[in-house]
Scaffold this motif. Structure first.
Motif, PDB file in Angstrom:
ATOM      1  N   LEU A   4       0.826  -1.199   0.000  1.00 14.20           N
ATOM      2  CA  LEU A   4       0.000   0.000   0.000  1.00 14.20           C
ATOM      3  C   LEU A   4       0.866   1.258   0.000  1.00 14.20           C
ATOM      4  CD1 LEU A   4      -2.777   1.300   0.061  1.00 14.20           C
ATOM      5  CD2 LEU A   4      -2.772   1.060   2.561  1.00 14.20           C
ATOM      6  N   ASN A   5       1.985   1.228   0.725  1.00 21.52           N
ATOM      7  CA  ASN A   5       2.915   2.363   0.697  1.00 21.52           C
ATOM      8  C   ASN A   5       3.484   2.581  -0.699  1.00 21.52           C
ATOM      9  OD1 ASN A   5       2.677   3.095   3.403  1.00 21.52           O
ATOM     10  ND2 ASN A   5       4.322   1.733   4.059  1.00 21.52           N
ATOM     11  N   VAL A   6       3.789   1.473  -1.385  1.00 14.80           N
ATOM     12  CA  VAL A   6       4.269   1.585  -2.769  1.00 14.80           C
ATOM     13  C   VAL A   6       3.203   2.221  -3.650  1.00 14.80           C
ATOM     14  CG1 VAL A   6       5.027   0.290  -4.802  1.00 14.80           C
ATOM     15  CG2 VAL A   6       5.849  -0.371  -2.538  1.00 14.80           C
ATOM     16  N   GLY A   7       1.976   1.722  -3.515  1.00 11.59           N
ATOM     17  CA  GLY A   7       0.893   2.269  -4.315  1.00 11.59           C
ATOM     18  C   GLY A   7       0.629   3.736  -4.016  1.00 11.59           C
ATOM     19  N   TYR A   8       0.735   4.111  -2.749  1.00  7.28           N
ATOM     20  CA  TYR A   8       0.513   5.506  -2.342  1.00  7.28           C
ATOM     21  C   TYR A   8       1.491   6.455  -3.029  1.00  7.28           C
ATOM     22  CZ  TYR A   8       1.330   9.515   0.784  1.00  7.28           C
ATOM     23  OH  TYR A   8       1.553  10.763   1.291  1.00  7.28           O
TER      24      TYR A   8
END
Length: 411
Positions: free
Chosen positions: A338-342
């Motif tokens: 999710l951090n990557v996607g953010y």
């Protein structure tokens, strides 16, 4: 601007931890040569019977193969689209496997030239950073993007929230503005805690020690097998004046002749008690039991197959510890993805979003154990009864989370 520790600090930090990471990769690749102490087998003889065992590899693969990322739900920012454009079949499996081996891996987010995010997995022995324990993101990072044939860094990158600086052969080459609020190097971490924010490897010290002892058992068994195949024999009562015979000829010959001497006496033949291999089998099984307890595997997974085949429910029951480990890994990996996607969304939209805007987006995984036909029936009956009591409580999404099957969606 923050007071950053700088690239030199991060180079020293990476060099400090890279040796431990390379040791884990050697264990996974089954290339680690253990120096086994012993008081009975000479070193030269032990080297001829050096054993290779893949229990550590099995412990990583058995968990990694069960962690299958599906998608993000409540995807208001179209994160799934970004991952779909970055070879997701390879990306997620590579990230999970690398993080299980080395405790973490890193995702380098860059511009593909058209403004769209490009995602690249970097192993833990080639990247590091200073982590924010609250968000799981970095405050600054460092990565080796390319090395020469001697593993010396050629292209390096230093990441900050303001810019990404590229170094070639230790000299700054260019700076690229960072449109996101965090460095474009995101850690994917396995089992982080307050003491080890970069997580813990699936290949623990106990796993390596138990496998080492099992390899020593195999080496001893191989040496003993030579004596087991050709048990030692002896002859007593031979004449001192008799011609000596070749020991190898006496071992493999199907017929030997011994004549009486001038006094009418004849030699007596004998054989030492044949060595048993069962102690080595029992010791190897003991090590397998210790290893299975450490990693959550069963003895069947390590090659000690039971007589009766197990049902799907029996397999689940024997892997209860593995199931809990997989659930924990799903939570920590889901947060990292999710951090990557953010940050990838911030780069794509050229907009500095706040991390809290993504709180509704959740990572979805396929079931850890694939259900069989009996499980389908049991879950279906239970869902039907629950929905009678509480109409609409169990919907298609919940059933898919438990069964791994997606129903037909409306066009």
């Amino acid at each position: 601007m923050e007071n950053y520790r700088g690239i030199d600090y991060l180079r020293i930090k990476l060099n400090k931890h890279s040796r431990r990471i390379r040791l884990r990769y050697k264990q996974y690749d089954m290339k680690k040569v253990d120096i086994s102490p012993g008081i009975t087998i000479p070193i030269a003889l032990r080297a001829q019977y050096n054993s290779v065992l893949g229990w550590c590899t099995k412990s990583v693969d058995n968990l990694a193969d069960r962690l299958i990322f599906r998608e993000f739900s409540n995807d208001n920012f179209k994160i799934n689209e970004i991952f779909s454009m970055n070879n997701p079949d390879v990306f997620f499996d590579s990230a999970v496997l690398s993080a299980l081996i080395a405790s973490c891996c890193f995702v380098y987010i860059s511009d593909d030239g058209t403004g769209y995010p490009r995602l690249q997995i970097i192993e833990a022995d080639k990247a590091t950073g200073v982590i924010d324990p609250i968000t799981g993101l970095l405050s600054e990072g460092y990565a080796v993007l390319q090395t020469d044939q001697y593993s010396k860094p050629v292209i390096e990158a230093y990441f900050t929230p303001e810019y990404t600086e590229i170094f070639k052969n230790g000299v700054s080459d260019k700076k690229i503005d960072n449109p996101t609020p965090y460095p474009l190097l995101v850690p994917i971490i396995h089992r982080p805690d307050a003491v080890r924010p970069f997580g813990r490897s699936r290949i623990s010290r106990a796993s390596m020690d138990i496998q080492k002892k099992a390899k020593r058992t195999l080496e001893r068994a191989e040496v003993s097998a030579e004596f087991y195949s050709f048990p030692q024999k002896y002859v007593v009562g031979t004449s001192p004046t008799a011609d000596p015979f070749e020991t190898w000829k006496a071992t493999i010959s199907s017929m030997l002749e011994f004549t009486k001497d001038e006094d009418g006496d004849s030699p007596k033949l004998g054989q030492f008690t044949q060595q048993s291999m069962s102690p080595y089998t029992e010791q190897l099984r003991m090590n397998a039991s210790l290893f299975s307890g450490e990693t959550g595997l069963s003895l069947d997974d390590l090659g000690f197959v039971s007589d009766n085949p197990s049902s799907a429910e029996a397999i689940k029951a024997s892997h209860e510890n593995l199931r809990m480990m997989a659930r924990k890994a799903q939570r920590t990996f889901g947060s990292g993805f999710l951090n990557v996607g953010y940050l990838a969304v911030c780069m794509r939209d050229k907009q500095t979003y706040e991390r809290k805007e993504f709180y509704k987006t959740k990572a979805k995984w396929e079931p850890i154990f694939e259900p069989d036909a009996t499980t389908f029936g049991l879950i279906g009956d239970a869902a039907s009864k629950i929905n009678i009591a509480v109409p609409g409580f169990i919907d298609e999404e919940i059933l898919r989370d438990h069964l791994g099957l997606g129903g037909k969606k409306d066009e």
